[in-house]
Enzyme design. Structure first.
Site, PDB file in Angstrom:
ATOM      1  N   CYS A   1      13.702 -29.151   7.610  1.00 45.68           N
ATOM      2  CA  CYS A   1      13.942 -27.780   7.163  1.00 45.68           C
ATOM      3  C   CYS A   1      13.951 -27.727   5.632  1.00 45.68           C
ATOM      4  O   CYS A   1      14.140 -28.755   4.969  1.00 45.68           O
ATOM      5  CB  CYS A   1      15.262 -27.254   7.730  1.00 45.68           C
ATOM      6  SG  CYS A   1      16.730 -27.786   6.805  1.00 45.68           S
TER       7      CYS A   1
ATOM      8  N   ASP B   1      21.607  -8.517  25.841  1.00 46.10           N
ATOM      9  CA  ASP B   1      22.783  -8.484  26.703  1.00 46.10           C
ATOM     10  C   ASP B   1      23.061  -7.044  27.109  1.00 46.10           C
ATOM     11  O   ASP B   1      22.455  -6.107  26.595  1.00 46.10           O
ATOM     12  CB  ASP B   1      23.983  -9.137  26.026  1.00 46.10           C
ATOM     13  CG  ASP B   1      24.359  -8.480  24.703  1.00 46.10           C
ATOM     14  OD1 ASP B   1      23.976  -7.313  24.493  1.00 46.10           O
ATOM     15  OD2 ASP B   1      25.032  -9.131  23.889  1.00 46.10           O
TER      16      ASP B   1
ATOM     17  N   CYS C   1      15.577 -34.453   8.590  1.00 44.00           N
ATOM     18  CA  CYS C   1      15.401 -33.044   8.970  1.00 44.00           C
ATOM     19  C   CYS C   1      14.313 -32.442   8.091  1.00 44.00           C
ATOM     20  O   CYS C   1      14.286 -32.651   6.875  1.00 44.00           O
ATOM     21  CB  CYS C   1      16.705 -32.271   8.813  1.00 44.00           C
ATOM     22  SG  CYS C   1      16.554 -30.501   9.201  1.00 44.00           S
TER      23      CYS C   1
ATOM     24  N   HIS D   1      18.745 -24.371   8.261  1.00 45.75           N
ATOM     25  CA  HIS D   1      19.022 -25.742   8.716  1.00 45.75           C
ATOM     26  C   HIS D   1      19.698 -25.743  10.084  1.00 45.75           C
ATOM     27  O   HIS D   1      19.317 -26.513  10.975  1.00 45.75           O
ATOM     28  CB  HIS D   1      19.913 -26.483   7.727  1.00 45.75           C
ATOM     29  CG  HIS D   1      20.436 -27.761   8.312  1.00 45.75           C
ATOM     30  ND1 HIS D   1      19.672 -28.906   8.407  1.00 45.75           N
ATOM     31  CD2 HIS D   1      21.621 -28.057   8.920  1.00 45.75           C
ATOM     32  CE1 HIS D   1      20.365 -29.856   9.024  1.00 45.75           C
ATOM     33  NE2 HIS D   1      21.547 -29.359   9.341  1.00 45.75           N
TER      34      HIS D   1
ATOM     35  N   ASP E   1      22.836 -19.128  24.275  1.00 46.03           N
ATOM     36  CA  ASP E   1      22.827 -18.368  23.031  1.00 46.03           C
ATOM     37  C   ASP E   1      24.200 -18.498  22.383  1.00 46.03           C
ATOM     38  O   ASP E   1      25.193 -18.716  23.071  1.00 46.03           O
ATOM     39  CB  ASP E   1      22.545 -16.879  23.282  1.00 46.03           C
ATOM     40  CG  ASP E   1      23.810 -16.140  23.732  1.00 46.03           C
ATOM     41  OD1 ASP E   1      24.483 -15.521  22.890  1.00 46.03           O
ATOM     42  OD2 ASP E   1      24.143 -16.229  24.934  1.00 46.03           O
TER      43      ASP E   1
ATOM     44  N   CYS F   1      16.959 -29.314   3.691  1.00 47.10           N
ATOM     45  CA  CYS F   1      17.009 -30.777   3.644  1.00 47.10           C
ATOM     46  C   CYS F   1      15.829 -31.376   2.885  1.00 47.10           C
ATOM     47  O   CYS F   1      15.978 -32.401   2.214  1.00 47.10           O
ATOM     48  CB  CYS F   1      17.040 -31.340   5.063  1.00 47.10           C
ATOM     49  SG  CYS F   1      18.538 -30.925   5.981  1.00 47.10           S
TER      50      CYS F   1
END
Length: 374
Positions: free
Chosen positions: A305, A91, A303, A334, A265, A308
């Site tokens: 990840c 940015d 999930c 996660h 974002d 999980c």
């Protein structure tokens, strides 16, 4: 290789496609994890990539103060510095100057301000912002603008928008011709349709590689944000990427994708992870709550990840309550994985011409709330 954008499929106003850059492809719609100070907090770069992220966001304001753009350039650029070899968007620093800096003074030249870190004095102009982002080696550079506050009456919004358009022209000139790198202009105009149309026309006249919708997610609420998004993306060039800055919650993103936005974002998934909040298909889950204390089930079934697939809600509750570092690491992983799964689902739904079905199922699941306690 040059920067290029291609729309592959449309479903209503939604677009699915890709951005090609010398450092790799960005699948759109895309969510960019925020690496404010050259790090996505709690994550190694290779872990961020494993969540499905194609691109990260860095922050000009924070990096210019610490460790400085010049130091990063001397050390080989931001990609090497933070060990991320894929695209980075930075940015312009304008929003942080307005929200964080002390004793700031806005003028036609730019913004003079005192650092929130040590009080040192700095001047940020369109030209200096372009220089900093060049030193960092950003793949996608944002034009320097003033983020219009909310609420703003028409006179304030117009003055802010017109200043941002003059700064956009100076940013374009200072950026120069840099094959393989992209410069995005930022539409302003607050919640005023005619003013946003004027801003879009000015940006088109200057010419950018992509276009951001600025001045939203600043306190106006989802209903008003969606009112603006009902027309703002269509005011921007059809053949360029559209980026909604600072957004947002999962339902914000889904609604914006339906309205033709390609890039997002937000700090929410990482910040939430550090405070014990997880985002799932059934809404947010507060792991601090005692209901999770004896729960052997995963945080979110299906999930993949580590939080999980390898740990229980009981364990996550335990480490969150003790403020162990692993709690923020696991929940950040996660949350970023959930956001990337959401983006992949949106891309697939647009490609299959079934976005309406996907969105209906998304809202239906969220309405059910978290699974019942044991």
């Amino acid at each position: 290789m040059r920067f290029a954008f291609q729309i592959e499929t449309r479903d209503g106003r939604a677009r699915q496609g890709r951005i090609d850059t010398p450092r790799g492809e960005i699948r759109t719609p895309a969510f960019m994890p925020v690496g404010t100070a050259a790090t996505v907090k709690g994550m190694l770069p290779e872990q961020v990539r494993e969540t499905g992220a194609d691109i990260l966001l860095g922050n000009t304001y924070h990096l210019m103060l610490r460790p400085s753009a010049e130091r990063i350039a001397d050390l080989g650029g931001l990609h090497k510095f933070m060990n991320w070899d894929r695209p980075i968007l930075t940015d312009s620093g304008g929003f942080q100057v307005m929200s964080l800096a002390n004793l700031r003074k806005l003028a036609e030249e730019g913004v003079r301000f005192a650092s929130h870190v040590d009080g040192s004095r700095h001047m940020l102009t369109p030209e200096r912002s372009m220089e900093i982002q060049r030193l960092l080696g950003s793949d996608i550079v944002m034009a320097f603008d003033e983020c219009t506050p909310f609420p703003a009456d028409e006179a304030v919004a117009r003055a802010s928008m017109e200043l941002s358009m003059r700064w956009a022209a100076r940013s374009r000139e200072a950026f120069g011709d840099r094959p393989g790198y992209a410069l995005f202009g930022i539409q302003q105009g607050s919640v005023y349709k005619d003013m946003r149309a004027e801003s879009a026309e000015a940006l088109r006249g200057i010419g950018f590689d992509g276009y951001a919708i600025g001045g939203l997610a600043v306190g106006e609420g989802q209903e008003l944000m969606f009112d603006v998004l009902d027309y703002a993306p269509g005011q921007l060039p059809e053949d360029k990427p559209r980026y909604l800055m600072g957004v947002g919650k999962p339902d914000d993103i889904v609604g914006a994708v339906q309205r033709g936005v390609d890039m997002f974002d937000c700090v929410l998934p990482t910040r939430s992870g550090r405070t014990g909040q997880a985002w799932t298909a059934r809404g947010s889950v507060n792991l601090r709550n005692a209901r999770h204390r004896d729960d052997p089930r995963p945080l979110e079934a299906g999930c993949d990840c580590p939080a999980c697939s390898k740990y229980s809600r009981a364990y996550l509750h335990h480490v969150v309550r003790l403020d162990e570092m692993i709690a923020g690491m696991l929940l950040t992983w996660h949350n970023l994985r959930y956001y990337q799964r959401l983006m992949a689902g949106l891309r697939a739904a647009i490609a299959d011409q079934r976005l309406d079905v996907f969105v209906a199922e998304f809202h239906e699941l969220r309405a059910q709330g978290d699974i019942d306690p044991i």
